[in-house]
Design a protein around this motif. Structure first.
Motif, PDB file in Angstrom:
ATOM      1  N   ARG A   1       0.201  -5.537  -6.090  1.00 38.86           N
ATOM      2  CA  ARG A   1      -0.454  -5.863  -4.811  1.00 38.86           C
ATOM      3  C   ARG A   1      -0.825  -7.173  -4.428  1.00 38.86           C
ATOM      4  O   ARG A   1      -1.481  -7.488  -3.351  1.00 38.86           O
ATOM      5  CB  ARG A   1      -1.610  -5.051  -4.803  1.00 38.86           C
ATOM      6  CG  ARG A   1      -1.338  -3.535  -4.866  1.00 38.86           C
ATOM      7  CD  ARG A   1      -0.606  -2.853  -3.436  1.00 38.86           C
ATOM      8  NE  ARG A   1      -1.282  -3.083  -2.158  1.00 38.86           N
ATOM      9  CZ  ARG A   1      -2.408  -2.457  -1.573  1.00 38.86           C
ATOM     10  NH1 ARG A   1      -2.692  -1.443  -2.394  1.00 38.86           N
ATOM     11  NH2 ARG A   1      -2.873  -2.797  -0.602  1.00 38.86           N
ATOM     12  N   HIS A   2      -1.080  -7.979  -5.439  1.00 40.79           N
ATOM     13  CA  HIS A   2      -1.519  -9.401  -5.611  1.00 40.79           C
ATOM     14  C   HIS A   2      -0.484 -10.289  -5.164  1.00 40.79           C
ATOM     15  O   HIS A   2       0.630 -10.581  -5.533  1.00 40.79           O
ATOM     16  CB  HIS A   2      -2.091  -9.902  -6.857  1.00 40.79           C
ATOM     17  CG  HIS A   2      -3.196  -9.177  -7.285  1.00 40.79           C
ATOM     18  ND1 HIS A   2      -4.366  -9.419  -6.669  1.00 40.79           N
ATOM     19  CD2 HIS A   2      -3.494  -8.092  -8.061  1.00 40.79           C
ATOM     20  CE1 HIS A   2      -5.312  -8.639  -7.297  1.00 40.79           C
ATOM     21  NE2 HIS A   2      -4.960  -7.838  -7.920  1.00 40.79           N
ATOM     22  N   ARG A   3      -0.693 -10.742  -3.775  1.00 40.63           N
ATOM     23  CA  ARG A   3       0.667 -11.414  -3.110  1.00 40.63           C
ATOM     24  C   ARG A   3       0.731 -12.942  -3.331  1.00 40.63           C
ATOM     25  O   ARG A   3       1.946 -13.294  -2.947  1.00 40.63           O
ATOM     26  CB  ARG A   3       0.072 -11.202  -1.479  1.00 40.63           C
ATOM     27  CG  ARG A   3       0.188  -9.877  -0.987  1.00 40.63           C
ATOM     28  CD  ARG A   3      -0.505  -9.663   0.332  1.00 40.63           C
ATOM     29  NE  ARG A   3      -1.979  -9.585  -0.091  1.00 40.63           N
ATOM     30  CZ  ARG A   3      -2.931  -9.122   0.975  1.00 40.63           C
ATOM     31  NH1 ARG A   3      -2.581  -9.010   2.034  1.00 40.63           N
ATOM     32  NH2 ARG A   3      -4.219  -9.065   0.576  1.00 40.63           N
ATOM     33  N   HIS A   4      -0.149 -13.432  -4.194  1.00 39.46           N
ATOM     34  CA  HIS A   4       0.118 -14.734  -4.534  1.00 39.46           C
ATOM     35  C   HIS A   4       0.520 -14.706  -5.915  1.00 39.46           C
ATOM     36  O   HIS A   4       0.641 -15.904  -6.628  1.00 39.46           O
ATOM     37  CB  HIS A   4      -1.023 -15.519  -4.181  1.00 39.46           C
ATOM     38  CG  HIS A   4      -1.554 -15.503  -2.835  1.00 39.46           C
ATOM     39  ND1 HIS A   4      -0.938 -16.100  -1.701  1.00 39.46           N
ATOM     40  CD2 HIS A   4      -2.776 -15.219  -2.573  1.00 39.46           C
ATOM     41  CE1 HIS A   4      -1.654 -15.885  -0.801  1.00 39.46           C
ATOM     42  NE2 HIS A   4      -2.611 -15.198  -1.176  1.00 39.46           N
TER      43      HIS A   4
ATOM     44  N   MET B   1      -5.180 -18.377  -8.860  1.00 41.73           N
ATOM     45  CA  MET B   1      -4.907 -17.034  -8.856  1.00 41.73           C
ATOM     46  C   MET B   1      -5.314 -16.039  -9.873  1.00 41.73           C
ATOM     47  O   MET B   1      -5.689 -14.802  -9.950  1.00 41.73           O
ATOM     48  CB  MET B   1      -3.347 -16.624  -8.232  1.00 41.73           C
ATOM     49  CG  MET B   1      -3.179 -15.447  -7.696  1.00 41.73           C
ATOM     50  SD  MET B   1      -4.210 -14.989  -6.379  1.00 41.73           S
ATOM     51  CE  MET B   1      -3.761 -13.286  -6.478  1.00 41.73           C
TER      52      MET B   1
ATOM     53  N   HIS C   1      -8.798 -15.033  -9.625  1.00 46.99           N
ATOM     54  CA  HIS C   1      -8.944 -13.907  -8.882  1.00 46.99           C
ATOM     55  C   HIS C   1      -8.396 -12.624  -9.269  1.00 46.99           C
ATOM     56  O   HIS C   1      -9.215 -11.638  -9.312  1.00 46.99           O
ATOM     57  CB  HIS C   1      -8.188 -14.504  -7.392  1.00 46.99           C
ATOM     58  CG  HIS C   1      -8.285 -13.406  -6.412  1.00 46.99           C
ATOM     59  ND1 HIS C   1      -9.120 -12.756  -5.684  1.00 46.99           N
ATOM     60  CD2 HIS C   1      -7.382 -12.305  -6.004  1.00 46.99           C
ATOM     61  CE1 HIS C   1      -9.245 -12.136  -5.008  1.00 46.99           C
ATOM     62  NE2 HIS C   1      -7.935 -11.598  -5.048  1.00 46.99           N
TER      63      HIS C   1
ATOM     64  N   MET D   1     -10.730  -9.364 -10.289  1.00 53.18           N
ATOM     65  CA  MET D   1     -10.559  -7.863  -9.568  1.00 53.18           C
ATOM     66  C   MET D   1     -10.253  -6.589 -10.635  1.00 53.18           C
ATOM     67  O   MET D   1     -10.480  -5.749 -10.654  1.00 53.18           O
ATOM     68  CB  MET D   1      -9.396  -7.728  -8.311  1.00 53.18           C
ATOM     69  CG  MET D   1     -10.021  -8.711  -7.290  1.00 53.18           C
ATOM     70  SD  MET D   1      -8.973  -8.354  -5.785  1.00 53.18           S
ATOM     71  CE  MET D   1     -10.045  -6.828  -5.190  1.00 53.18           C
ATOM     72  N   ARG D   2      -9.237  -7.446 -11.537  1.00 53.88           N
ATOM     73  CA  ARG D   2      -8.637  -6.331 -12.579  1.00 53.88           C
ATOM     74  C   ARG D   2      -9.285  -6.323 -13.923  1.00 53.88           C
ATOM     75  O   ARG D   2      -8.717  -5.731 -14.614  1.00 53.88           O
ATOM     76  CB  ARG D   2      -7.183  -6.754 -12.599  1.00 53.88           C
ATOM     77  CG  ARG D   2      -6.642  -6.805 -11.137  1.00 53.88           C
ATOM     78  CD  ARG D   2      -6.814  -5.577 -10.544  1.00 53.88           C
ATOM     79  NE  ARG D   2      -5.804  -5.432  -9.114  1.00 53.88           N
ATOM     80  CZ  ARG D   2      -5.695  -4.369  -8.496  1.00 53.88           C
ATOM     81  NH1 ARG D   2      -6.088  -3.136  -8.866  1.00 53.88           N
ATOM     82  NH2 ARG D   2      -4.812  -4.101  -7.338  1.00 53.88           N
TER      83      ARG D   2
ATOM     84  N   ASP E   1     -14.636  -1.432 -12.724  1.00 52.27           N
ATOM     85  CA  ASP E   1     -14.004  -0.621 -11.771  1.00 52.27           C
ATOM     86  C   ASP E   1     -12.629  -0.206 -11.959  1.00 52.27           C
ATOM     87  O   ASP E   1     -12.299   0.726 -11.080  1.00 52.27           O
ATOM     88  CB  ASP E   1     -14.824  -0.117 -10.657  1.00 52.27           C
ATOM     89  CG  ASP E   1     -14.622  -1.679 -10.027  1.00 52.27           C
ATOM     90  OD1 ASP E   1     -14.177  -2.526 -10.534  1.00 52.27           O
ATOM     91  OD2 ASP E   1     -14.855  -1.645  -8.472  1.00 52.27           O
TER      92      ASP E   1
ATOM     93  N   LEU F   1     -13.871 -13.442  -3.105  1.00 50.11           N
ATOM     94  CA  LEU F   1     -12.632 -13.829  -2.290  1.00 50.11           C
ATOM     95  C   LEU F   1     -12.051 -14.792  -2.201  1.00 50.11           C
ATOM     96  O   LEU F   1     -11.077 -15.462  -2.242  1.00 50.11           O
ATOM     97  CB  LEU F   1     -12.714 -13.125  -0.744  1.00 50.11           C
ATOM     98  CG  LEU F   1     -12.971 -11.652  -0.803  1.00 50.11           C
ATOM     99  CD1 LEU F   1     -12.948 -11.195   0.731  1.00 50.11           C
ATOM    100  CD2 LEU F   1     -11.746 -10.925  -1.141  1.00 50.11           C
TER     101      LEU F   1
END
Ligand SMILES: Cc1cc2nc3c(=O)[nH]c(=O)nc-3n(C[C@H](O)[C@H](O)[C@H](O)COP(=O)(O)OP(=O)(O)OC[C@H]3O[C@@H](n4cnc5c(N)ncnc54)[C@H](O)[C@@H]3O)c2cc1C
Length: 247
Positions: free
Chosen positions: A88-91, A195, A198, A202-203, A207, A245
């Motif tokens: 899902r990570h677009r970069h 990235m 980032h 998130m990962r 959670d 973000l």
């Protein structure tokens, strides 16, 4: 699961610092030595100067310079579920093992029952495992034994059915539809250092699901060897910031 560093920019932190110094430097960084470019930065030696500048950039949210160094990882044996999450990570750029061209026709279903080819989640065998969104807490040994039996039966039967469909001449690209989402996949992924932070925000967060968190921790360990000042700072001061973000 295995994660290996395949390739990475040499001297990533020299590159980060050079790019950052460019922003406030009257002369051309392309024609100066790194020592000259870093002259005005505090620090007794060049390593200390790099630490000063990188700490300053990260603490001020000046993340642009971290987009220059690139790193590529090879990942082995994650589930298709984990692959769907990370892609899902677009970069990030990916190459994912094909189930169209790689047929699992020589896999012994008994090995699948033993845990090969399909990732077994810890909750299938650990009575104390508590998942996100789980109603209730730990379970007794009998319940977890039943869970494990159902899980193993189900994935083994899927692989057997898949192989029967291949035997009946069904193309792998269609027969794969019966395989479980836990089916293992190998992939190669490339990203820049910004990235990577980032993705880790998130990962590696509590959670996220256990599998992508485990993969991200392995990625972070390798990143700390490749780009040590940056990822040491990240570990000490930035990890566990919540889904940040942008600067
Ligand atoms: C715990 C958890 C649960 C999740 N559950 C779900 C779920 O149930 N369903 C689901 O669909 N997804 C889910 N996701 C995925 C999540 O919503 C994101 O799609 C994914 O993590 C990619 O991260 P990102 O949005 O930061 O984008 P990235 O592709 O990593 O991009 C990085 C940053 O670039 C910027 N950016 C990139 N593209 C754009 C754009 N087109 N427009 C504006 N800004 C952009 C954003 O600032 C973004 O944060 C979950 C993620 C986590 C961590």
């Amino acid at each position: 699961m295995k994660v290996e560093l395949l390739a990475a920019t040499d001297d990533p932190e020299e590159l980060i610092c050079t790019a950052a110094r460019n922003d406030y430097y009257a002369d051309f960084v392309g024609e100066e030595s790194f020592e000259t470019v870093m002259e005005s930065i505090d620090g007794d030696d060049i390593e200390a100067k790099k630490e000063t500048l990188i700490g300053h950039l990260l603490s001020h949210g000046h993340f642009g310079p971290f987009e220059h160094p690139q790193v590529t990882f090879a990942v082995k044996g994650i589930s298709r579920s984990c692959m769907a999450q990370i892609t899902r990570h677009r970069h990030v750029s990916f190459d994912v093992q094909s189930m169209r061209y790689v047929a699992f026709d020589d896999v012994d279903p008994e090995d699948v029952r033993e845990g090969e080819m399909v990732v077994t989640p810890p909750s299938a065998s650990d009575p104390d495992w508590i998942g996100r969104n789980q109603k209730g807490g730990a379970v007794d040994e009998e319940t977890v034994a039943e869970r494990e039996e159902i899980f193993r039966e189900s994935v083994t039967r899927s692989v057997e059915d898949y192989q029967r469909l291949l035997d009946l001449g069904m193309p792998p690209e269609d027969a794969r539809f019966v395989l479980p989402i836990g089916t293992e996949v190998n992939m190669v992924m490339s990203m820049n250092a910004r990235m990577l932070m980032h993705v880790a925000d998130m990962r590696a967060a509590a959670d996220s699901q256990w599998e992508i968190r485990e993969m991200t921790e392995k990625v972070l360990d390798l990143a700390a060897e490749w780009c040590p000042i940056t990822f040491d700072y990240y570990e000490q001061n930035m990890k566990n910031r919540k889904n940040r973000l942008a600067p």
